[in-house]
Design an enzyme around this catalytic site. Structure first.
Site, PDB file in Angstrom:
ATOM      1  N   ASP A  30       0.852  -1.194   0.000  1.00  0.00           N
ATOM      2  CA  ASP A  30       0.000   0.000   0.000  1.00  0.00           C
ATOM      3  C   ASP A  30       0.888   1.245   0.000  1.00  0.00           C
ATOM      4  O   ASP A  30       1.722   1.425   0.882  1.00  0.00           O
ATOM      5  CB  ASP A  30      -0.940  -0.001   1.208  1.00  0.00           C
ATOM      6  N   SER A  79      -6.869   4.230  -1.655  1.00  0.00           N
ATOM      7  CA  SER A  79      -6.635   2.787  -1.551  1.00  0.00           C
ATOM      8  C   SER A  79      -7.882   1.975  -1.866  1.00  0.00           C
ATOM      9  O   SER A  79      -7.784   0.867  -2.406  1.00  0.00           O
ATOM     10  CB  SER A  79      -6.144   2.424  -0.152  1.00  0.00           C
ATOM     11  N   THR A 132      -8.090  -1.941   1.617  1.00  0.00           N
ATOM     12  CA  THR A 132      -7.586  -2.897   0.621  1.00  0.00           C
ATOM     13  C   THR A 132      -8.202  -4.288   0.791  1.00  0.00           C
ATOM     14  O   THR A 132      -8.837  -4.798  -0.151  1.00  0.00           O
ATOM     15  CB  THR A 132      -6.046  -2.945   0.640  1.00  0.00           C
ATOM     16  N   ASP A 257       2.070   2.821   3.269  1.00  0.00           N
ATOM     17  CA  ASP A 257       1.243   3.997   2.998  1.00  0.00           C
ATOM     18  C   ASP A 257       1.131   4.919   4.214  1.00  0.00           C
ATOM     19  O   ASP A 257       1.200   6.140   4.080  1.00  0.00           O
ATOM     20  CB  ASP A 257      -0.149   3.510   2.578  1.00  0.00           C
ATOM     21  N   HIS A 261       2.088   8.799   4.458  1.00  0.00           N
ATOM     22  CA  HIS A 261       1.215   9.903   4.895  1.00  0.00           C
ATOM     23  C   HIS A 261       1.881  10.710   6.010  1.00  0.00           C
ATOM     24  O   HIS A 261       1.749  11.926   6.074  1.00  0.00           O
ATOM     25  CB  HIS A 261      -0.123   9.359   5.420  1.00  0.00           C
ATOM     26  N   ASP A 299      -0.949  -0.038  -4.824  1.00  0.00           N
ATOM     27  CA  ASP A 299      -2.220   0.576  -5.206  1.00  0.00           C
ATOM     28  C   ASP A 299      -2.028   2.013  -5.697  1.00  0.00           C
ATOM     29  O   ASP A 299      -2.816   2.526  -6.467  1.00  0.00           O
ATOM     30  CB  ASP A 299      -3.233   0.509  -4.052  1.00  0.00           C
ATOM     31  N   HIS A 392      -1.670  11.139  -1.449  1.00  0.00           N
ATOM     32  CA  HIS A 392      -1.201  10.207  -2.484  1.00  0.00           C
ATOM     33  C   HIS A 392      -0.755  10.978  -3.725  1.00  0.00           C
ATOM     34  O   HIS A 392      -1.075  12.158  -3.865  1.00  0.00           O
ATOM     35  CB  HIS A 392      -2.327   9.248  -2.897  1.00  0.00           C
TER      36      HIS A 392
HETATM   37 ZN   LIG Z   1      -3.093   6.208   1.836  1.00  0.00          ZN
END
Ligand SMILES: [Zn+2]
Length: 442
Positions: A30, A79, A132, A257, A261, A299, A392
């Site tokens: 991710d 995601s 996900t 991910d 962030h 993703d 993202h």
């Molecule tokens: Zn994210």
């Protein structure tokens, strides 16, 4: 001579007639854009040798994937939309879990696999009802409906069967609630429930539910206890492989991910190591047999991570390797120290300069959040790491493949095309997208 040529030709045609894989392992990092896999190569490098060693990502790289969602105003996916694309072969709006723009449920590869008599499973480091995995196992118009998604894991069936024979990850807070105990309901239906290393090791049969944390698993950098993703992946594939008709397993390195962030490079690199460890296990499993396909992708990318900053031609992965804890843990420990300035070198893994120490102490005075941020920015400054966003980005993500059927996963593919090709393998004789009949069950 002629005879041996004929045998060689026959052997060639046997190998050329590509065998279809019985088992599919799909692994999603991710937020794992190309800067993450490049960064991990330098982070994982053995500094005692003159070469930069190749990683499992380098060994399996086969292409790139585009990730844009079904949105009129943005090419940046979230995601949920990207996972829906990878699970169903259909693009959708950001936030959607296994439904299209009209909120109609889309058949996922897991549902199609169940209808083919295959076993299905997920192993993730987030809560198992996070975007996900949810897109593979549920249909909901909004990824934030965590309780409803958890309920759907139990309530919604495919021809009377549960969508997943195996679910490993975090999230007991969503499955053992005041209003409903889904763990007890799954157990009443024959699921073996485990929640720690010992339980995982003792697990020998499906179906199984493993929830190893209230919400997400701990960050890899701070987790000394486990189980980690490689162990979950190994147990999952081993159990699912008991089905003669094969299996589909989704594995997610969920927290790459989250570190993106947070613009937290140290935590990100350790999440990459955790994911790489799981991929290495899956690669060995796949390459030790002739009936399994391994596909790895992301993703989307997160944070606009880049390796090099401040006008310098440098990125210092060697520096990152020294940092022993996540910035969050460093901040917490610093708060517990009577003499924080003295404690700094051991906690950071390096000795900050006088002005750097001053900045950290000033931030500490402003509170925990300011201190965590100051630690992250100091690590960025020292390692020359750059970020463009806390969200993202739209850049293409890397694609990796190994095992039987890997040839179909080369070049630039859209994320929906990856799903269509996987689904065509799960349900042979179809073109993937053709049999993606929309489920009317919700
Ligand atoms: Zn994210």
């Amino acid at each position: 001579m002629r005879k041996s040529l004929a045998i060689a030709a026959a052997l060639f045609s046997l190998t050329a007639a590509a065998k279809e894989p019985k088992n599919i392992i799909l692994m999603i990092g991710d937020g794992m854009g190309p800067a993450y896999t490049s960064g991990y190569r330098y982070f994982a490098d053995d500094p005692t040798t003159p070469v930069v060693e190749s990683t499992v990502f380098d060994q399996l790289l086969s292409g790139m994937a585009s990730t844009y969602p079904d949105e009129p105003d943005t090419v940046v996916t979230d995601s949920a939309a990207a996972a829906t694309a990878l699970a169903t072969g259909h693009k959708t709006y950001n936030g959607a879990v296994g439904v299209d723009r009209q909120k109609v449920a889309l058949a996922s590869i897991m549902e199609i696999a169940k209808r083919q008599g295959k076993s299905t499973g997920i192993a993730v480091t987030s809560q198992i009802n996070h975007a996900t995995p949810a897109a593979f196992l549920a249909h909901n118009e909004n990824r934030s409906n965590y309780n409803a998604i958890a309920d759907a894991f139990f309530d919604d069936r495919v021809d009377g069967q549960f969508r997943a024979d195996l679910m490993f990850g975090g999230g007991s807070q969503y499955f053992q609630r005041q209003d409903r105990d889904l763990v007890a309901e799954f157990e009443a239906q024959g699921y073996h429930y485990v929640h720690d290393n010992a339980g995982l090791a003792a697990l020998t049969a499906l179906p199984a539910l493993g929830l190893f944390a209230d919400v997400a698993l701990p960050s890899a950098i701070d987790d000394k206890q486990g189980p980690r993703l490689a162990a979950l992946t190994a147990k999952a594939a081993t159990l699912l492989a008991q089905n003669d008709k094969g299996f589909v397993l989704l594995v997610e390195g969920s927290q790459i991910d989250w570190a993106g962030h947070d613009n937290d490079i140290v935590t990100a690199m350790h999440e990459m190591k955790d994911f790489a460890d799981a991929i290495r296990w899956a690669k060995d499993f796949t390459e030790s047999r002739d009936d399994t396909l391994l596909v790895v992708t992301a993703d989307h990318s997160t944070g606009g991570l880049t390796l090099g900053a401040a006008g310098k031609y440098q990125w210092r992965a060697d520096f990152l390797r020294k940092v022993p804890h996540s910035p969050g843990v460093i901040a917490t420990r610093l708060g517990q120290e009577a003499e924080p300035v003295k404690a700094l070198p051991a906690l950071l893994g390096f000795t900050p300069a006088k002005d750097e120490t001053e900045k950290l102490m000033n931030a500490k005075g402003e509170g925990d959040e300011a201190l965590v941020k100051a630690i992250k920015r100091l690590i960025d400054k020292r390692s020359l790491t750059g970020w463009t966003t806390t969200g993202h980005t739209a850049i293409d993500v890397p694609l990796f493949a190994a095992g039987t059927g890997k040839e179909a996963f080369q070049g630039l593919l859209d994320n929906t095309e990856i799903a269509k090709r996987l689904i065509a393998l799960v349900q042979p004789g179809t073109q993937g997208s053709e049999q993606l009949v929309k489920d009317k069950q919700q």
